[in-house]
Design a protein around this motif. Sequence first.
Motif, mmCIF file in Angstrom:
data_model
loop_
_atom_site.group_PDB
_atom_site.id
_atom_site.type_symbol
_atom_site.label_atom_id
_atom_site.label_comp_id
_atom_site.label_asym_id
_atom_site.label_seq_id
_atom_site.Cartn_x
_atom_site.Cartn_y
_atom_site.Cartn_z
ATOM 1 N N GLU A 47 -52.131 51.312 8.700
ATOM 2 C CA GLU A 47 -51.317 50.686 7.653
ATOM 3 C C GLU A 47 -49.945 50.306 8.197
ATOM 4 N N PHE A 48 -49.340 51.208 8.966
ATOM 5 C CA PHE A 48 -48.021 50.943 9.541
ATOM 6 C C PHE A 48 -48.030 49.667 10.369
ATOM 7 N N TRP A 49 -48.990 49.542 11.282
ATOM 8 C CA TRP A 49 -49.021 48.379 12.163
ATOM 9 C C TRP A 49 -49.366 47.104 11.407
ATOM 10 N N GLN A 50 -50.150 47.225 10.348
ATOM 11 C CA GLN A 50 -50.430 46.060 9.510
ATOM 12 C C GLN A 50 -49.156 45.543 8.856
ATOM 13 N N VAL A 51 -48.365 46.464 8.316
ATOM 14 C CA VAL A 51 -47.110 46.079 7.649
ATOM 15 C C VAL A 51 -46.116 45.514 8.665
ATOM 16 N N VAL A 52 -45.972 46.179 9.806
ATOM 17 C CA VAL A 52 -45.068 45.692 10.846
ATOM 18 C C VAL A 52 -45.504 44.307 11.323
ATOM 19 N N GLY A 53 -46.821 44.092 11.351
ATOM 20 C CA GLY A 53 -47.341 42.806 11.807
ATOM 21 C C GLY A 53 -47.247 41.692 10.780
ATOM 22 N N GLY A 54 -46.666 41.983 9.607
ATOM 23 C CA GLY A 54 -46.459 40.936 8.606
ATOM 24 C C GLY A 54 -47.481 40.908 7.495
ATOM 25 N N ASN A 55 -48.347 41.913 7.420
ATOM 26 C CA ASN A 55 -49.420 41.908 6.430
ATOM 27 C C ASN A 55 -49.242 42.964 5.343
ATOM 28 N N GLY A 56 -47.994 43.354 5.077
ATOM 29 C CA GLY A 56 -47.733 44.319 4.019
ATOM 30 C C GLY A 56 -47.754 43.658 2.651
ATOM 31 N N PRO A 57 -47.624 44.455 1.586
ATOM 32 C CA PRO A 57 -47.684 43.911 0.229
ATOM 33 C C PRO A 57 -46.621 42.850 -0.072
ATOM 34 N N CYS A 58 -45.427 42.992 0.539
ATOM 35 C CA CYS A 58 -44.324 42.091 0.179
ATOM 36 C C CYS A 58 -43.683 41.384 1.382
ATOM 37 N N ASN A 59 -44.325 41.391 2.549
ATOM 38 C CA ASN A 59 -43.707 40.767 3.734
ATOM 39 C C ASN A 59 -43.309 39.328 3.484
ATOM 40 N N LYS A 60 -44.261 38.532 3.029
ATOM 41 C CA LYS A 60 -44.007 37.112 2.830
ATOM 42 C C LYS A 60 -42.931 36.895 1.771
ATOM 43 N N GLU A 61 -43.005 37.650 0.698
ATOM 44 C CA GLU A 61 -42.028 37.525 -0.390
ATOM 45 C C GLU A 61 -40.613 37.821 0.108
ATOM 46 N N ARG A 62 -40.470 38.866 0.933
ATOM 47 C CA ARG A 62 -39.138 39.249 1.422
ATOM 48 C C ARG A 62 -38.548 38.172 2.333
ATOM 49 N N VAL A 63 -39.331 37.710 3.291
ATOM 50 C CA VAL A 63 -38.826 36.716 4.243
ATOM 51 C C VAL A 63 -38.567 35.390 3.542
ATOM 52 N N ASP A 64 -39.441 35.000 2.627
ATOM 53 C CA ASP A 64 -39.230 33.763 1.865
ATOM 54 C C ASP A 64 -37.933 33.835 1.069
ATOM 55 N N ALA A 65 -37.638 34.997 0.494
ATOM 56 C CA ALA A 65 -36.402 35.160 -0.293
ATOM 57 C C ALA A 65 -35.174 35.010 0.587
ATOM 58 N N ARG A 66 -35.217 35.592 1.802
ATOM 59 C CA ARG A 66 -34.069 35.475 2.709
ATOM 60 C C ARG A 66 -33.917 34.044 3.224
ATOM 61 N N ARG A 67 -35.030 33.405 3.494
ATOM 62 C CA ARG A 67 -34.977 32.020 3.970
ATOM 63 C C ARG A 67 -34.402 31.104 2.885
ATOM 64 N N LYS A 68 -34.847 31.316 1.655
ATOM 65 C CA LYS A 68 -34.354 30.510 0.530
ATOM 66 C C LYS A 68 -32.863 30.761 0.304
ATOM 67 N N ALA A 69 -32.439 32.021 0.450
ATOM 68 C CA ALA A 69 -31.019 32.344 0.261
ATOM 69 C C ALA A 69 -30.155 31.599 1.267
ATOM 70 N N LYS A 70 -30.639 31.481 2.493
ATOM 71 C CA LYS A 70 -29.850 30.761 3.500
ATOM 72 C C LYS A 70 -29.786 29.276 3.181
ATOM 73 N N GLU A 71 -30.915 28.713 2.789
ATOM 74 C CA GLU A 71 -30.937 27.288 2.466
ATOM 75 C C GLU A 71 -30.054 26.984 1.252
ATOM 76 N N ASP A 72 -30.179 27.815 0.218
ATOM 77 C CA ASP A 72 -29.400 27.586 -1.010
ATOM 78 C C ASP A 72 -27.910 27.827 -0.791
ATOM 79 N N GLY A 73 -27.572 28.642 0.202
ATOM 80 C CA GLY A 73 -26.164 28.983 0.431
ATOM 81 C C GLY A 73 -25.460 28.132 1.473
ATOM 82 N N LYS A 74 -26.157 27.129 2.003
ATOM 83 C CA LYS A 74 -25.541 26.291 3.039
ATOM 84 C C LYS A 74 -24.285 25.590 2.544
ATOM 85 N N TRP A 75 -24.302 25.188 1.277
ATOM 86 C CA TRP A 75 -23.146 24.459 0.748
ATOM 87 C C TRP A 75 -21.896 25.340 0.730
ATOM 88 N N VAL A 76 -22.094 26.656 0.541
ATOM 89 C CA VAL A 76 -20.954 27.577 0.531
ATOM 90 C C VAL A 76 -20.329 27.633 1.926
#
Length: 353
Positions: free
Chosen positions: A307-336
């Motif tokens: 389970e640990f290596w699956q999550v570290v490898g990007g296959n955890g319950p929220c991996n995609k959601e977390r990275v997508d949120a950070r990516r969106k935050a950077k894009e939305d905050g460029k104007w600042v």
Amino acid sequence: MLKLINLILITSDRKHCSISFVLVGVVYTYICLVNALFMKNIDIKSLEEKFQKKIDADIKIEPNDWMPDNYRATLIRQISQHAHSEIVGMLPEGNWITRAPNLRRKAVLLAKVQDEAGHGLYLYCATETLGADREETIDDLHSGKAKYSSIFNYPTLSWADMGAIGWLVDGAAIMNQVPLCRCSYGPYARAMVRVCKEESFHQRQGFEIMTKLASGTKEQKEMAQDALNRFWWPSLMMFGPSDADSKHTDQSMKWKIKRHTNDELRQQFVDITVPQAEMIGLTIPDNDLKWNESTKSYTYGAINWDEFWQVVGGNGPCNKERVDARRKAKEDGKWVVEAAMAFANKRSAKKSA
């Protein structure tokens, strides 16, 4: 070398004299390069010996000091990963700010999330002292090249999860980070002093939430137990792979970046946390957990490393959601960022006018 050059010149007739001089030049250049490489290796070896003597004497390494390339690369990887973990770690808790049960809990959780943002900034600054580019390290996170703590890839399903994160996750973080206050790299060690002070507040507020729930109604206690059940094993995984499977531990210990192995820290965490759970009437979800009188510590069950290596490898319950949120935050905050840079340039031009 001179004998070889003389031999080439003596054995050459006038017809081939120019060729001989070219050959002499080639030989001379080759010998000079070999000699320079040899001297460089001697110098590097001498520098590495001096560097290790400083480490062994517990003298801090500062940004302008000479350091091996691998030491620099190891620190950039570890500190940037630590920074990413602080920033991504805001997401599962930020999700509950508007749903906190009362104003006090809301204010405390808001302050905690704000602290995590500050920790990320301290650590990104520490990474920059090693010559790393902050934006590049953030882009590495967004592309999946860089990692962050696996614990933040699990969902927060109830208010009790805020208690479990504070008590268990921040408790594990403190166990990891207190020794980093004595890390051999000065900027990292100094940043960790303040981070650990604030993390201790985070751990206490989490334990308070769990204590209140565990002593509340039947439903509240069940909620607290459920949160403990879901976060216990991921919290143990936070310390990283077992020592036998950790490829960085030995060298990091030699350089005193780390002071304890993953398994040592994990054991300390278990020994401290189990009595706390018993005190508030919760049960650690481990049927193999028992006190070992000979070692004066708890023996615990097998961790699910798959389970640990699956999550570290990007296959955890929220991996995609977390990275997508950070990516969106950077894009939305460029104007600042653009607005701040424009203002800074305008003020600079005004001063120089």
